[in-house]
Scaffold this active site. Sequence first.
Site, PDB file in Angstrom:
ATOM      1  N   GLY A 115       0.830  -0.999   0.092  1.00 37.07           N
ATOM      2  CA  GLY A 115       0.074  -0.041   0.002  1.00 37.07           C
ATOM      3  C   GLY A 115       0.843   1.394  -0.108  1.00 37.07           C
ATOM      4  N   SER A 116       2.109   1.138   0.835  1.00 38.77           N
ATOM      5  CA  SER A 116       2.692   2.431   0.831  1.00 38.77           C
ATOM      6  C   SER A 116       3.332   2.847  -0.487  1.00 38.77           C
ATOM      7  CB  SER A 116       3.985   2.116   1.854  1.00 38.77           C
ATOM      8  OG  SER A 116       3.479   1.951   3.113  1.00 38.77           O
ATOM      9  N   ASN A 164      -7.657   3.954   8.610  1.00 42.94           N
ATOM     10  CA  ASN A 164      -7.053   2.770   9.343  1.00 42.94           C
ATOM     11  C   ASN A 164      -7.179   2.881  10.976  1.00 42.94           C
ATOM     12  OD1 ASN A 164      -5.055   4.847   8.515  1.00 42.94           O
ATOM     13  ND2 ASN A 164      -3.781   3.809   9.685  1.00 42.94           N
ATOM     14  N   GLN A 210      -7.650  -0.010   3.657  1.00 38.21           N
ATOM     15  CA  GLN A 210      -8.487  -0.594   4.402  1.00 38.21           C
ATOM     16  C   GLN A 210      -9.782  -1.046   4.098  1.00 38.21           C
ATOM     17  OE1 GLN A 210      -7.919  -1.399   7.688  1.00 38.21           O
ATOM     18  NE2 GLN A 210      -5.856  -0.718   7.795  1.00 38.21           N
ATOM     19  N   SER A 230      -3.482  -3.399  -0.751  1.00 33.24           N
ATOM     20  CA  SER A 230      -2.465  -4.034   0.050  1.00 33.24           C
ATOM     21  C   SER A 230      -3.190  -5.312   0.286  1.00 33.24           C
ATOM     22  CB  SER A 230      -1.904  -3.089   1.212  1.00 33.24           C
ATOM     23  OG  SER A 230      -1.063  -3.931   1.867  1.00 33.24           O
ATOM     24  N   HIS A 253      -2.015  -7.689   2.454  1.00 32.57           N
ATOM     25  CA  HIS A 253      -1.847  -8.182   4.032  1.00 32.57           C
ATOM     26  C   HIS A 253      -2.997  -7.685   4.744  1.00 32.57           C
ATOM     27  CE1 HIS A 253      -0.039  -4.945   6.534  1.00 32.57           C
ATOM     28  NE2 HIS A 253       0.309  -4.705   5.011  1.00 32.57           N
ATOM     29  N   THR A 275      11.865  -7.759 -10.975  1.00 34.93           N
ATOM     30  CA  THR A 275      11.032  -9.193 -11.442  1.00 34.93           C
ATOM     31  C   THR A 275       9.704  -9.164 -10.580  1.00 34.93           C
ATOM     32  OG1 THR A 275      13.165 -10.068 -12.111  1.00 34.93           O
ATOM     33  CG2 THR A 275      11.336 -11.744 -11.515  1.00 34.93           C
ATOM     34  N   CYS A 324       2.082   1.898  12.838  1.00 30.28           N
ATOM     35  CA  CYS A 324       2.983   2.735  12.417  1.00 30.28           C
ATOM     36  C   CYS A 324       3.490   3.933  13.483  1.00 30.28           C
ATOM     37  CB  CYS A 324       2.806   3.458  11.239  1.00 30.28           C
ATOM     38  SG  CYS A 324       1.839   2.582   9.996  1.00 30.28           S
TER      39      CYS A 324
END
Length: 396
Positions: free
Chosen positions: A70-71, A151, A179, A199, A201, A237, A324
């Site tokens: 996501g970042s 988030n 989110q 993202s 995860h 890759t 974070c």
Amino acid sequence: MKIYADNAATTRMSKTAVNAMLPYLDEVYGNPSSLHSAGQSAKEALTSARERMAACLGCDAGEITFTSGGSEADNQAICSAARIGEKQGKKHIISTAFEHHAVLHTLNRLKEEGFEITLLDVHENGLVTAEQVREAIRPDTCLVTVMYANNEIGTIQPVDKIGAVCREKGVLFHTDAVQAAGHLHIDVRSQNIDMLSLSAHKFHGPKGIGALYARRGIRLTSLIEGGAQEQGRRAGTENIPAIMGMAAALEEACADIDKNAKAVSALRDRLIKGLGGIPHGVLNGDAVHRLPGNVNFCFEGIEGESLLLILDDKGICASSGSACTSGSLDPSHVLLAIGRPHEIAHGSLRLTISEETTTEEIDYMIQAVREAVEYLRGMSPVWRDLVNGKNKFVIP
Ligand SMILES: *Cc1c(COP(=O)(O)O)cnc(C)c1O
């Protein structure tokens, strides 16, 4: 009891996602850029994953770029819009005060480069309005970036309305949907979203993989120099196992989105109701326009960090804000943005649940938080002064 209630920080991978990755960690190991059969097998997998992701978002496969998460997607979307704007002499960007740091810190860097940034105030309920966006748009605005769902406090922004305003005004609209993806319906076309970050995860997929949707015609600037992978938008890759895990996780989440949202929201509301019974506590963020799995409270007279340690002892993995910022002593910028004073923002607790959470776990958490808050207040000089009337309660 061991309870994981920090799904906004990361989620457990689903069995489907794990199984979807396994062949690509083992037999199918080719490089999709290679012309031989091993490479072509990997390339077929990549193409299929891209198509399946696109189907979940309502876009074309060619509009999806795989990133490291996501970042990176946020960074790339914002930097690309800035480069496009710069060429047209437009160097004004609109965002909000409670974005993720992947957005805010990217905007800070652009500010140093001479961009002007307007951060919209967030209402006390954790929402911004499309009217605020409309009023802030100027002739030199090149981008509006507003997150889909927050988030920390889980509030869902009026993305459809903001998209409509941006389209009408001819300004690019990016949304950090990290989110939201896999938890809320997304249809980038009907919602007038030009760019969207997600993202894996955060929806039971693997870590270190994400995607950026960018509407056809929007030229993305590559953040990484190198080969011509991802149509020259992202060198390196491709991480095929992670991409396969992400596509499987997103498909699975989107297939069950209504069922999951309904079940998880019911658990969320039970938890909110239970914690709402604790005196001098307050729910952060709108109760209705809210992610199914998000519960966030402030309790007066306690330290969020101490509360987390006690809950951890009781087997509950919780958070006081975003993963974070934990570890830093600054209060959450999100809670400050919705107007919570410093001393209140320090006493925050975020519990983020998932489809895997049970009613039994919810009831255990309610009891555990009640006891922990009571215990901490019993030792707190701040609390004593409040009870004695020496200081006034901020939360009634
Ligand atoms: C987790 C999160 C991110 C960062 O995603 P990563 O894949 O961990 O880089 C960005 N924005 C929001 C809203 C998030 O919750």
